[in-house]
Scaffold this active site. Sequence first.
Site, PDB file in Angstrom:
ATOM      1  N   ASP A  37       0.816  -1.236   0.000  1.00  0.00           N
ATOM      2  CA  ASP A  37       0.000   0.000   0.000  1.00  0.00           C
ATOM      3  C   ASP A  37       0.838   1.269   0.000  1.00  0.00           C
ATOM      4  O   ASP A  37       0.528   2.216  -0.711  1.00  0.00           O
ATOM      5  CB  ASP A  37      -1.066  -0.001   1.108  1.00  0.00           C
ATOM      6  CG  ASP A  37      -0.545  -0.018   2.532  1.00  0.00           C
ATOM      7  OD1 ASP A  37       0.661  -0.285   2.753  1.00  0.00           O
ATOM      8  OD2 ASP A  37      -1.354   0.235   3.452  1.00  0.00           O
ATOM      9  N   LEU A 124      -5.053  -7.341  13.153  1.00  0.00           N
ATOM     10  CA  LEU A 124      -6.357  -7.359  12.485  1.00  0.00           C
ATOM     11  C   LEU A 124      -6.971  -5.964  12.411  1.00  0.00           C
ATOM     12  O   LEU A 124      -8.161  -5.803  12.175  1.00  0.00           O
ATOM     13  CB  LEU A 124      -7.297  -8.341  13.208  1.00  0.00           C
ATOM     14  CG  LEU A 124      -6.763  -9.773  13.288  1.00  0.00           C
ATOM     15  CD1 LEU A 124      -7.707 -10.667  14.090  1.00  0.00           C
ATOM     16  CD2 LEU A 124      -6.546 -10.364  11.890  1.00  0.00           C
ATOM     17  N   SER A 125      -6.146  -4.946  12.661  1.00  0.00           N
ATOM     18  CA  SER A 125      -6.555  -3.545  12.499  1.00  0.00           C
ATOM     19  C   SER A 125      -7.611  -3.075  13.486  1.00  0.00           C
ATOM     20  O   SER A 125      -8.551  -2.357  13.116  1.00  0.00           O
ATOM     21  CB  SER A 125      -7.077  -3.284  11.084  1.00  0.00           C
ATOM     22  OG  SER A 125      -6.049  -3.375  10.184  1.00  0.00           O
ATOM     23  N   GLU A 159      -3.995   7.982  12.839  1.00  0.00           N
ATOM     24  CA  GLU A 159      -2.948   7.018  13.194  1.00  0.00           C
ATOM     25  C   GLU A 159      -1.555   7.566  12.903  1.00  0.00           C
ATOM     26  O   GLU A 159      -0.647   7.452  13.713  1.00  0.00           O
ATOM     27  CB  GLU A 159      -3.131   5.698  12.428  1.00  0.00           C
ATOM     28  CG  GLU A 159      -4.398   4.958  12.810  1.00  0.00           C
ATOM     29  CD  GLU A 159      -4.287   3.458  12.607  1.00  0.00           C
ATOM     30  OE1 GLU A 159      -3.237   2.866  12.918  1.00  0.00           O
ATOM     31  OE2 GLU A 159      -5.272   2.865  12.138  1.00  0.00           O
ATOM     32  N   ASP A 171      -5.655  -0.522   5.924  1.00  0.00           N
ATOM     33  CA  ASP A 171      -6.566  -0.890   7.016  1.00  0.00           C
ATOM     34  C   ASP A 171      -7.815  -0.012   7.034  1.00  0.00           C
ATOM     35  O   ASP A 171      -8.937  -0.500   7.184  1.00  0.00           O
ATOM     36  CB  ASP A 171      -5.847  -0.770   8.367  1.00  0.00           C
ATOM     37  CG  ASP A 171      -4.490  -1.456   8.358  1.00  0.00           C
ATOM     38  OD1 ASP A 171      -4.294  -2.358   7.531  1.00  0.00           O
ATOM     39  OD2 ASP A 171      -3.631  -1.077   9.180  1.00  0.00           O
ATOM     40  N   TYR A 223       8.443  -1.817  10.997  1.00  0.00           N
ATOM     41  CA  TYR A 223       7.567  -1.332   9.920  1.00  0.00           C
ATOM     42  C   TYR A 223       8.131  -0.068   9.276  1.00  0.00           C
ATOM     43  O   TYR A 223       8.202   0.057   8.046  1.00  0.00           O
ATOM     44  CB  TYR A 223       6.158  -1.091  10.474  1.00  0.00           C
ATOM     45  CG  TYR A 223       5.132  -0.708   9.438  1.00  0.00           C
ATOM     46  CD1 TYR A 223       4.439  -1.677   8.717  1.00  0.00           C
ATOM     47  CD2 TYR A 223       4.847   0.625   9.162  1.00  0.00           C
ATOM     48  CE1 TYR A 223       3.498  -1.324   7.762  1.00  0.00           C
ATOM     49  CE2 TYR A 223       3.907   0.991   8.213  1.00  0.00           C
ATOM     50  CZ  TYR A 223       3.233   0.013   7.522  1.00  0.00           C
ATOM     51  OH  TYR A 223       2.307   0.378   6.575  1.00  0.00           O
TER      52      TYR A 223
END
Length: 385
Positions: A37, A124-125, A159, A171, A223
């Site tokens: 993404d 799982l967001s 976020e 997400d 990340y």
Amino acid sequence: MNGAATAAGAFARRFGSAPEGVWAAPGRVNVIGEHTDYNGGHVLPIALPRTTRAAVGRRDDGRLVLRSLQHPDADADVALPDLRPGTPPGWAGYVAGVVHQVAGSVPGGLSILVDGDVPEGAGLSSSAALACAVALAVRDLLHLDLAPGDLVDVARRAENDFVGAPTGILDQSASLLCVEGHALLLDTRDRSSEQVPFDLTAAGLALLVLDTGTTHDHAASGYGDRRRECEEAAARLGVGLLREVPDVAALDVLADGSAEGDRLHRRARHVLTEEDRVHRVVSVLRSGADPRSIGPLLTEGHASLREDFAVSVPLLDACVEAAVAAGAHGARMVGGGFGGSAIALVDAGAVDAVTAAVADRFARESAAAPRVLSAVPSAGARRLA
Ligand code: GLA
């Protein structure tokens, strides 16, 4: 009692009156298209049946007052002008990060009660589900002129800029845009999307989510390193985004014999091969062929995340290996990595055998059996009441 009634009841007990509405937003799993993404590539998530609910009401004292049934010892109560990154801390930051962006439109303050069943820290967001439920709620309640794509950005900025987790748009897009019975094919570069039918039940299949129980933390994990490596690879290749590289052969110039060149080559190779896997999975699903045939592409995606992108951990590898050995058509880690969950595509009749085999393997690794959910492609964010 359903989710809306539970949240509304808890809101009334906390705030002394009924909420003005209750909104829900789901967690997600990505079928394929991991770490594409922020490189401008495609993703193919589905929304989970698990949601975060936000019961919301306006107030007139200029404050944002928050309560979560999952964090009963961490209420927040902050004057709107005092909202800033870190204030309030913890779970409330995701809510505050949304409200902060629209604070000019909030007449006198907001009371928000949050409840949900998206497991936290499982990849799982749950954080996107929270931000998206609140973004939709403030849009509706305050009559803000925000299209779904704008809401994705509001939730993402909460976020990225407020909490400090440098996510892409996977997400938030999944949580806001997914449709029941479908996977969402999203082009993260131009934001175009298509709903791809994904009826697992009709095909006699189940998509298991196996939560390894190992935690991940985007803000503190690798990340950000992976994002920087992708940017560096793109810069060396003279493109803005890795998506623009025509093929894997064009990556050869990165491998200049240095350890860093080799690393950047592998990172970029994952992004390009993963982009290709998204398209191969989508052509299977569009063609109406047996969805079992996407299985090997999932397992291939895991190998690429493990070897080239280096975001897996031994327990995720063990999970994938055990699921496939026990008859899963394919399996892979999902989300940012460094822990969290794997998915496994299995025949409905093999769910118990695969689950038992993974639990057995985990026992041999001295790990507790994974929590297992069934990932039925479900609806995106919506108003419940
Ligand atoms: C996390 C991020 C997403 C995406 C995935 C990896 O879930 O929040 O934006 O980058 O990792 O595909």
